[in-house]
Design an enzyme around this catalytic site. Sequence first.
Site, PDB file in Angstrom:
ATOM      1  N   GLY A  80      17.388 -31.354  27.795  1.00 16.82           N
ATOM      2  CA  GLY A  80      18.246 -32.395  28.374  1.00 16.82           C
ATOM      3  C   GLY A  80      19.662 -32.359  27.818  1.00 16.82           C
ATOM      4  N   ARG A 144      14.700 -26.416  31.304  1.00 15.04           N
ATOM      5  CA  ARG A 144      13.555 -26.786  30.465  1.00 15.04           C
ATOM      6  C   ARG A 144      12.476 -25.696  30.392  1.00 15.04           C
ATOM      7  NH1 ARG A 144      13.817 -31.592  28.205  1.00 15.04           N
ATOM      8  NH2 ARG A 144      14.974 -33.303  29.196  1.00 15.04           N
ATOM      9  N   ASP A 175      11.198 -28.619  20.397  1.00 11.99           N
ATOM     10  CA  ASP A 175      10.436 -27.539  21.029  1.00 11.99           C
ATOM     11  C   ASP A 175      11.268 -26.267  21.151  1.00 11.99           C
ATOM     12  OD1 ASP A 175       8.139 -28.947  21.289  1.00 11.99           O
ATOM     13  OD2 ASP A 175       8.408 -29.452  23.411  1.00 11.99           O
ATOM     14  N   LYS A 201      19.841 -30.343  18.791  1.00 14.38           N
ATOM     15  CA  LYS A 201      20.376 -31.165  19.887  1.00 14.38           C
ATOM     16  C   LYS A 201      19.329 -32.131  20.406  1.00 14.38           C
ATOM     17  CE  LYS A 201      18.931 -30.775  23.501  1.00 14.38           C
ATOM     18  NZ  LYS A 201      18.211 -30.633  24.760  1.00 14.38           N
ATOM     19  N   ASP A 204      17.721 -38.124  21.734  1.00 14.02           N
ATOM     20  CA  ASP A 204      16.576 -38.920  21.263  1.00 14.02           C
ATOM     21  C   ASP A 204      16.591 -39.133  19.747  1.00 14.02           C
ATOM     22  OD1 ASP A 204      15.925 -38.738  23.878  1.00 14.02           O
ATOM     23  OD2 ASP A 204      13.970 -37.807  23.601  1.00 14.02           O
TER      24      ASP A 204
HETATM   25  P1  FBP Z   1      15.793 -33.400  25.189  1.00 18.37           P
HETATM   26  O1  FBP Z   1      14.754 -33.776  24.165  1.00 18.37           O
HETATM   27  O2  FBP Z   1      15.520 -32.124  25.858  1.00 18.37           O
HETATM   28  O3  FBP Z   1      17.159 -33.453  24.586  1.00 18.37           O
HETATM   29  O4  FBP Z   1      15.790 -34.504  26.346  1.00 18.37           O
HETATM   30  C1  FBP Z   1      15.670 -35.837  26.045  1.00 18.37           C
HETATM   31  C2  FBP Z   1      15.699 -36.726  27.261  1.00 18.37           C
HETATM   32  O5  FBP Z   1      17.008 -37.152  27.534  1.00 18.37           O
HETATM   33  C3  FBP Z   1      14.756 -37.905  27.048  1.00 18.37           C
HETATM   34  O6  FBP Z   1      15.404 -38.965  26.411  1.00 18.37           O
HETATM   35  C4  FBP Z   1      14.286 -38.205  28.440  1.00 18.37           C
HETATM   36  O7  FBP Z   1      12.996 -38.748  28.429  1.00 18.37           O
HETATM   37  C5  FBP Z   1      14.277 -36.867  29.093  1.00 18.37           C
HETATM   38  O8  FBP Z   1      15.223 -36.079  28.421  1.00 18.37           O
HETATM   39  C6  FBP Z   1      14.591 -36.911  30.559  1.00 18.37           C
HETATM   40  O9  FBP Z   1      14.414 -35.650  31.077  1.00 18.37           O
HETATM   41  P2  FBP Z   1      15.011 -35.142  32.456  1.00 18.37           P
HETATM   42  O10 FBP Z   1      16.431 -34.781  32.208  1.00 18.37           O
HETATM   43  O11 FBP Z   1      14.211 -33.932  32.753  1.00 18.37           O
HETATM   44  O12 FBP Z   1      14.890 -36.245  33.436  1.00 18.37           O
END
Ligand code: FBP
Length: 550
Positions: A80, A144, A175, A201, A204
């Site tokens: 994300g 992802r 991950d 990065k 969260d």
């Molecule tokens: P990362 O852990 O990859 O940085 O993403 C975190 C996040 O922003 C979470 O807070 C949220 O639940 C998720 O990504 C949302 O994912 P998407 O962008 O696939 O909707």
Amino acid sequence: MNKISALQKARAAYQPKLPPAFANGAMVKVIEGAKTSCVADADKISQYFSATFGSPELTFQPGQSGTLPALTVGVILSGGQAPGGHNVIAGLYDGLKSLNPASKLYGFLKGPDGLIKGEQILLTDEIIDAYRNTGGFDMIGSGRTKLETEEHFKSAQKHCEELGIKSLVIIGGDDSNTNACLLAEYYKKNGIGINVIGCPKTIDGDLKNDCIETSFGFDTACRVYSELIGNIGRDANSAKKYWHFIKLMGRSASHIALECALQTQPNIAIISEEVAARKMTLKDLVENIAEVVAARADRGMNFGVALIPEGLIEFIPEMKTLIASLNDLLAQEAETFNSLFDTSEKLQFISSRLSQDSSFVFSSLPREIQVQLCLDRDPHGNVQVSLIETEKMLAEMVRVRLNELKSAGVYKGKFSAQTHFFGYEGRCAAPSNYDADYCYSLGYTAAALLGAGATGYMASVRNTTKPASEWVAGGIPITMMMNVERRHGQDKPVIQKALVKLDGAPFREFAAHRAEWAVETSYVYPGPIQYFGPSEVCDQVTKTLMLERE
Ligand code: FBP
């Protein structure tokens, strides 16, 4: 070139601060610490990572000025969006050029997919300059896809060799950094000359430990949400007629909800980790919220602000059991379920197949949530927990409970709820000064690590509650952060996720004040991020970081 805003133009000229170790660019003196181990399961982790396990911690001091042979490096953004990603790339680019102006940086497109498929661009001064201090990941995109199989490692190797790339930088969450470590191990073990470095990065905030103070993006995202929460608090306190239920992003850990609570002092903030530790039921949660609403109503305040972490639902033990049962049930009985046309019939079918306890929990949920739990599945057939509207669920269940209390003559107030979800609003904001400096420094650190020939390390910049002139840069072996966890029925080496610690200073600070914040109206209004102005306004660090490092 797109038209840019006045702020963007001014921000483009901002020169991020760097730790003193980079006085002579990324030419650094490397100080090796002692051999390292890992957070748990050392026997197994040392076997999984026989080539990279035990590497020493590295700390940088300013080196002699000079040049190294030119490096050709590839970079990917993974997962994300988080504010500051472009500055990591800019810092990496500038750091590599400081080692040798002929160094080259390729950006793989759309995350790990670009590396696997061989899609990339050569980053130039013009591209980098257009993205300095900007939010977003649009310079090269992200994705992802998990870079985890041998087939992936081999195709990445093939594309790197075609481009003469000898080093990779993976910018991602827990991950992605776990996979960066697996990649580093694979290349080192098999004598393939490609070094791999990770950068921490995620908005969260759950990729942190004793050596990694914070993941980038957390600071900016929390400031954006806190501005919005403050604005809502002020609206609530002006109109005095709504309770606002605000869900905040953070897939699993509640760091964002906790930080925003510390910044804005809402009436209620739920912390998922506490819910799990206290084994709270949904009924307990609803009762707690209703009590606060009633207590405020008794004082003539029929308004309030409640913060709800995105990951909450999976931390409520009975909901976790229900979700697991639904996942199994819908996988096993997909055909019958899908043959039912009517939604009521579908819900009835589900309810009749669940255990008595789960069926009871299911029936206590608002119908809209029952439908979401049954219908919104990911490609693996699991409930998409982040899509469940917990803010609406709680608002509705609290309304029902308050009606009961009203009938019993216990509650005499008025309850009208507004719901919100803040997540995407904060992920691509222009990085705060903290994130702009921290990210640029992380990128520069990654360049220095590559210059020093390191692999399997995460870039680390520490002491960041102090001015940048006191920041300490270096590298931490990623294996140090690992333990073994059960994932999809298999033992896997993974970076331990940092959840909110209930004995940690940020939670204790919140717990010490929440009773007062519940019944008083003590809202704080942080206002928008300030990029220019007095240091105490522009260069603050998060309350979480400040409290953790005190
Ligand atoms: P990362 O852990 O990859 O940085 O993403 C975190 C996040 O922003 C979470 O807070 C949220 O639940 C998720 O990504 C949302 O994912 P998407 O962008 O696939 O909707």
